[in-house]
Write a protein that holds these residues in place. Sequence first.
Motif, PDB file in Angstrom:
ATOM      1  N   ILE A   4       0.820  -1.222   0.000  1.00  0.00           N
ATOM      2  CA  ILE A   4       0.000   0.000   0.000  1.00  0.00           C
ATOM      3  C   ILE A   4       0.849   1.266   0.000  1.00  0.00           C
ATOM      4  CG2 ILE A   4      -1.979  -1.121   1.083  1.00  0.00           C
ATOM      5  CD1 ILE A   4      -1.129   0.015   3.733  1.00  0.00           C
ATOM      6  N   GLY A   5       2.121   1.127  -0.193  1.00  0.00           N
ATOM      7  CA  GLY A   5       2.962   2.290  -0.432  1.00  0.00           C
ATOM      8  C   GLY A   5       3.563   2.954   0.791  1.00  0.00           C
ATOM      9  N   TYR A   6       3.547   2.300   1.968  1.00  0.00           N
ATOM     10  CA  TYR A   6       4.180   2.907   3.138  1.00  0.00           C
ATOM     11  C   TYR A   6       5.678   3.056   2.896  1.00  0.00           C
ATOM     12  CZ  TYR A   6      -0.012   2.409   6.008  1.00  0.00           C
ATOM     13  OH  TYR A   6      -1.264   2.527   6.521  1.00  0.00           O
ATOM     14  N   GLN A   7       6.224   4.163   3.287  1.00  0.00           N
ATOM     15  CA  GLN A   7       7.655   4.395   3.147  1.00  0.00           C
ATOM     16  C   GLN A   7       8.232   4.874   4.469  1.00  0.00           C
ATOM     17  OE1 GLN A   7       8.493   7.082  -0.051  1.00  0.00           O
ATOM     18  NE2 GLN A   7       7.252   5.967  -1.552  1.00  0.00           N
ATOM     19  N   ARG A   8       9.456   4.528   4.699  1.00  0.00           N
ATOM     20  CA  ARG A   8      10.124   4.982   5.922  1.00  0.00           C
ATOM     21  C   ARG A   8      10.413   6.473   5.831  1.00  0.00           C
ATOM     22  NH1 ARG A   8      12.261   1.398   9.367  1.00  0.00           N
ATOM     23  NH2 ARG A   8      13.851   2.908  10.013  1.00  0.00           N
ATOM     24  N   TYR A   9      10.332   7.160   6.979  1.00  0.00           N
ATOM     25  CA  TYR A   9      10.659   8.584   7.014  1.00  0.00           C
ATOM     26  C   TYR A   9      12.176   8.737   7.031  1.00  0.00           C
ATOM     27  CZ  TYR A   9      11.107  13.365   8.706  1.00  0.00           C
ATOM     28  OH  TYR A   9      11.437  14.685   8.846  1.00  0.00           O
ATOM     29  N   THR A  10      12.692   9.469   6.059  1.00  0.00           N
ATOM     30  CA  THR A  10      14.147   9.629   5.943  1.00  0.00           C
ATOM     31  C   THR A  10      14.595  11.065   6.176  1.00  0.00           C
ATOM     32  OG1 THR A  10      13.920   9.964   3.544  1.00  0.00           O
ATOM     33  CG2 THR A  10      14.332   7.696   4.322  1.00  0.00           C
ATOM     34  N   GLY A  11      13.646  11.944   6.593  1.00  0.00           N
ATOM     35  CA  GLY A  11      13.994  13.339   6.814  1.00  0.00           C
ATOM     36  C   GLY A  11      14.648  13.562   8.168  1.00  0.00           C
ATOM     37  N   VAL A  12      14.873  14.810   8.487  1.00  0.00           N
ATOM     38  CA  VAL A  12      15.500  15.181   9.753  1.00  0.00           C
ATOM     39  C   VAL A  12      14.488  15.036  10.888  1.00  0.00           C
ATOM     40  CG1 VAL A  12      16.629  17.028  11.027  1.00  0.00           C
ATOM     41  CG2 VAL A  12      17.024  16.797   8.561  1.00  0.00           C
ATOM     42  N   ARG A  13      14.882  14.392  11.972  1.00  0.00           N
ATOM     43  CA  ARG A  13      14.035  14.282  13.160  1.00  0.00           C
ATOM     44  C   ARG A  13      14.344  15.475  14.064  1.00  0.00           C
ATOM     45  NH1 ARG A  13      11.520   9.445  13.220  1.00  0.00           N
ATOM     46  NH2 ARG A  13      12.350   7.847  11.790  1.00  0.00           N
ATOM     47  N   LEU A  14      13.383  16.346  14.212  1.00  0.00           N
ATOM     48  CA  LEU A  14      13.643  17.645  14.837  1.00  0.00           C
ATOM     49  C   LEU A  14      13.777  17.566  16.351  1.00  0.00           C
ATOM     50  CD1 LEU A  14      11.229  19.799  12.668  1.00  0.00           C
ATOM     51  CD2 LEU A  14      13.686  19.482  12.414  1.00  0.00           C
ATOM     52  N   GLY A  15      13.114  16.644  16.996  1.00  0.00           N
ATOM     53  CA  GLY A  15      13.333  16.451  18.417  1.00  0.00           C
ATOM     54  C   GLY A  15      12.385  17.227  19.314  1.00  0.00           C
ATOM     55  N   ARG A  16      12.725  17.207  20.606  1.00  0.00           N
ATOM     56  CA  ARG A  16      11.838  17.702  21.659  1.00  0.00           C
ATOM     57  C   ARG A  16      11.549  19.194  21.525  1.00  0.00           C
ATOM     58  NH1 ARG A  16      13.908  18.442  27.830  1.00  0.00           N
ATOM     59  NH2 ARG A  16      12.018  19.420  28.697  1.00  0.00           N
ATOM     60  N   ARG A  17      12.551  20.004  21.254  1.00  0.00           N
ATOM     61  CA  ARG A  17      12.359  21.451  21.218  1.00  0.00           C
ATOM     62  C   ARG A  17      11.333  21.845  20.166  1.00  0.00           C
ATOM     63  NH1 ARG A  17      14.954  25.658  18.477  1.00  0.00           N
ATOM     64  NH2 ARG A  17      16.445  24.200  17.555  1.00  0.00           N
ATOM     65  N   HIS A  18      11.381  21.216  19.010  1.00  0.00           N
ATOM     66  CA  HIS A  18      10.445  21.551  17.951  1.00  0.00           C
ATOM     67  C   HIS A  18       9.050  21.012  18.245  1.00  0.00           C
ATOM     68  CE1 HIS A  18      14.252  22.324  15.862  1.00  0.00           C
ATOM     69  NE2 HIS A  18      13.548  23.101  15.066  1.00  0.00           N
ATOM     70  N   VAL A  19       8.979  19.883  18.947  1.00  0.00           N
ATOM     71  CA  VAL A  19       7.669  19.362  19.349  1.00  0.00           C
ATOM     72  C   VAL A  19       6.993  20.328  20.318  1.00  0.00           C
ATOM     73  CG1 VAL A  19       6.482  17.496  20.552  1.00  0.00           C
ATOM     74  CG2 VAL A  19       8.317  16.962  18.966  1.00  0.00           C
ATOM     75  N   VAL A  20       7.742  20.817  21.293  1.00  0.00           N
ATOM     76  CA  VAL A  20       7.192  21.780  22.253  1.00  0.00           C
ATOM     77  C   VAL A  20       6.781  23.068  21.540  1.00  0.00           C
ATOM     78  CG1 VAL A  20       7.707  23.188  24.287  1.00  0.00           C
ATOM     79  CG2 VAL A  20       8.506  20.834  24.170  1.00  0.00           C
TER      80      VAL A  20
END
Length: 286
Positions: A4-20
């Motif tokens: 069904i076309g799922y692909q792994r995320y290969t971008g930058v993981r921004l982390g806690r600061r960006h989530v907040v």
Amino acid sequence: MHDIGYQRYTGVRLGRRHVVGALYAHSLRTAFGLGRSAKAKIFPWFIVGVVVVAAAGLVAVRAQIGQVLLSYAQFADTMSWLVIFFVAVVAPELVSRDLGSGVLPLYFSRPLRLVDYPLAKFAALATAVFMLLGAPQLVMFLGGAFTTDAGWSGVWDEVTDLAPGLAYAVLWAGVFSAIGLAAASVTGKRAFAAGGIVAVFLMTIPIGGVLSVLPSVTVNQLAGLATPSILVQGTGIWLFRDALVPESGTGLDIGDFGPVYGLVTVVLIAGCIAALIARYRKAARR
């Protein structure tokens, strides 16, 4: 099997600061109904309209009669009753909805610490309340700066008058946001949360009123500690007396207890934030 076309995320993981940061920005937008239905925008923008129109009216009167009716800090005092209802509507939207829908495990499945969620919500609501009280003051400042006859010295006088007004707005925002979120987090029902917030603010007023008429000057001067709005005013008078106390000298009498008002204000904000964190620590275990 079907791909069904799922692909792994290969971008930058921004982390806690960006989530907040994303949670803070989303909560601030929610406070004003941005990104939501038109119905959600009616009340917050009605309140914004009222305070801005009131500020514009003061500017117009000042331009006509050449007299300042309310200082910047006094304007925040006058509009404080609107802040109660603003917080009563917005705080449940920020915390009660998530508690009621049970989505907190999804938040905490990301790189987000438990304390980040309530602190981001508090920062967002405090920012919204500050904007509610600070933006009209900027309208008043622009009106005063462009109508002054004293040149740059007059503009500088307006700046020195505006500074304590904005600082006083920060004080209002901190106290009312902390109390509102702590009260709203008790239940996942938004209607009950809103009623509880209004009750906390309004039902304490008679207590302060009774204490203020007792035959003791000390008790009278400390009576404001029982009411959040009077507590903020007492702390404001201690910090910004020239900006809040009228020339007649009448108004709230706190005697020499200004530091007590300031200490209680700090303890109240810290206590409400601690209670909010404890509430989410309990909710996260479910």
